[in-house]
Design a protein around this motif. Structure first.
Motif, short mmCIF file in Angstrom:
data_model
loop_
_atom_site.label_atom_id
_atom_site.label_comp_id
_atom_site.label_asym_id
_atom_site.label_seq_id
_atom_site.Cartn_x
_atom_site.Cartn_y
_atom_site.Cartn_z
N ASP A 36 0.85 -1.19 0.00
CA ASP A 36 0.00 0.00 0.00
C ASP A 36 0.89 1.24 0.00
O ASP A 36 1.55 1.53 1.00
CB ASP A 36 -0.90 -0.02 1.23
CG ASP A 36 -1.90 1.12 1.25
OD1 ASP A 36 -2.03 1.84 0.24
OD2 ASP A 36 -2.54 1.31 2.30
N GLU A 37 0.91 1.96 -1.10
CA GLU A 37 1.74 3.15 -1.27
C GLU A 37 3.18 2.89 -0.83
O GLU A 37 3.72 3.58 0.03
CB GLU A 37 1.16 4.33 -0.48
CG GLU A 37 -0.17 4.83 -0.99
CD GLU A 37 -0.08 5.56 -2.33
OE1 GLU A 37 1.03 5.82 -2.82
OE2 GLU A 37 -1.16 5.85 -2.88
N PRO A 38 3.83 1.88 -1.42
CA PRO A 38 5.15 1.48 -0.94
C PRO A 38 6.24 2.54 -1.11
O PRO A 38 7.22 2.51 -0.38
CB PRO A 38 5.48 0.25 -1.80
CG PRO A 38 4.68 0.44 -3.04
CD PRO A 38 3.41 1.11 -2.59
N ILE A 66 0.51 -7.00 -5.51
CA ILE A 66 -0.66 -6.13 -5.67
C ILE A 66 -0.28 -4.83 -5.00
O ILE A 66 -0.04 -4.78 -3.78
CB ILE A 66 -1.92 -6.75 -5.05
CG1 ILE A 66 -2.27 -8.04 -5.80
CG2 ILE A 66 -3.08 -5.75 -5.09
CD1 ILE A 66 -3.45 -8.79 -5.25
N ILE A 67 -0.19 -3.78 -5.82
CA ILE A 67 0.31 -2.51 -5.34
C ILE A 67 -0.77 -1.44 -5.47
O ILE A 67 -1.32 -1.26 -6.54
CB ILE A 67 1.56 -2.09 -6.14
CG1 ILE A 67 2.64 -3.17 -6.04
CG2 ILE A 67 2.09 -0.74 -5.66
CD1 ILE A 67 3.81 -2.97 -6.98
N VAL A 68 -1.05 -0.77 -4.37
CA VAL A 68 -1.95 0.38 -4.38
C VAL A 68 -1.06 1.61 -4.41
O VAL A 68 -0.18 1.76 -3.56
CB VAL A 68 -2.84 0.40 -3.12
CG1 VAL A 68 -3.70 1.65 -3.10
CG2 VAL A 68 -3.68 -0.86 -3.04
N THR A 69 -1.26 2.46 -5.41
CA THR A 69 -0.39 3.61 -5.53
C THR A 69 -1.07 4.77 -6.24
O THR A 69 -1.98 4.57 -7.04
CB THR A 69 0.91 3.23 -6.30
OG1 THR A 69 1.80 4.34 -6.28
CG2 THR A 69 0.62 2.82 -7.73
N HIS A 70 -0.61 5.97 -5.93
CA HIS A 70 -0.99 7.16 -6.66
C HIS A 70 0.10 7.51 -7.68
O HIS A 70 -0.04 8.46 -8.43
CB HIS A 70 -1.19 8.36 -5.71
CG HIS A 70 -2.44 8.26 -4.91
ND1 HIS A 70 -2.48 7.68 -3.67
CD2 HIS A 70 -3.70 8.66 -5.19
CE1 HIS A 70 -3.71 7.74 -3.21
NE2 HIS A 70 -4.48 8.33 -4.10
N ASN A 71 1.19 6.75 -7.66
CA ASN A 71 2.32 7.01 -8.53
C ASN A 71 2.03 6.45 -9.93
O ASN A 71 2.04 5.24 -10.15
CB ASN A 71 3.58 6.35 -7.93
CG ASN A 71 4.83 6.64 -8.72
OD1 ASN A 71 4.85 6.54 -9.94
ND2 ASN A 71 5.89 6.97 -7.99
#
Length: 141
Positions: A85-87, A115-120
């Motif tokens: 999560d937002e790594p 599984i990546i949650v990101t704003h990037n």
């Protein structure tokens, strides 16, 4: 920030989950030495090696190094899926780029799903599959 235990060393933070995993528990009992070797191997993979780093308290590491310890800890029980999560949210651009490269390298080496949650947007565009959520709904992208 990365849920590392501040009073433990790098190697202790990486091996700690094995003591709580039923799947790995017998291996822990049988060989703490093998567990430390596995942790060192993972730390090498994420770019942290050497006794000067392994035995340091995690509080003495840079934010980027702490993130790498957290990644090694996530890998130690060999999970099929890793959730992030937002790594790279707290990292400078160079450290974030290194972490993104590391995820894809690890995916290829270990065959695990991230599984990546990101704003990037840059990271999202590197993914094999990207889902976009707007106002709580997944939209076509």
């Amino acid at each position: 920030m990365f849920n590392l235990v501040p009073y433990l060393s790098v190697i202790e933070n990486v091996t700690m989950p094995c003591y709580f995993s039923q799947r790995r528990y017998q291996n822990v009992i049988n060989s703490a030495k093998n567990l430390a070797e596995e942790a060192q191997r993972l730390l090498d993979h994420v770019g942290l090696s050497g006794n000067d780093v392994l035995n340091k308290p995690v509080t003495e590491l840079s934010v980027g190094q702490q993130q790498r310890v957290a990644v090694a800890r996530a890998l130690v029980n060999n999970p099929e899926i890793i959730f992030a999560d937002e790594p790279s949210g707290n990292l400078d651009s160079e450290s974030a780029e290194n972490l993104h490269s590391l995820f894809f390298k690890l995916r290829n080496q270990f065959g695990q799903t991230f599984i990546i949650v990101t704003h990037n947007a840059e990271l999202a565009n590197l993914a094999d599959r990207k889902l976009v959520m707007v106002d709580g709904k997944i939209i076509d992208n």
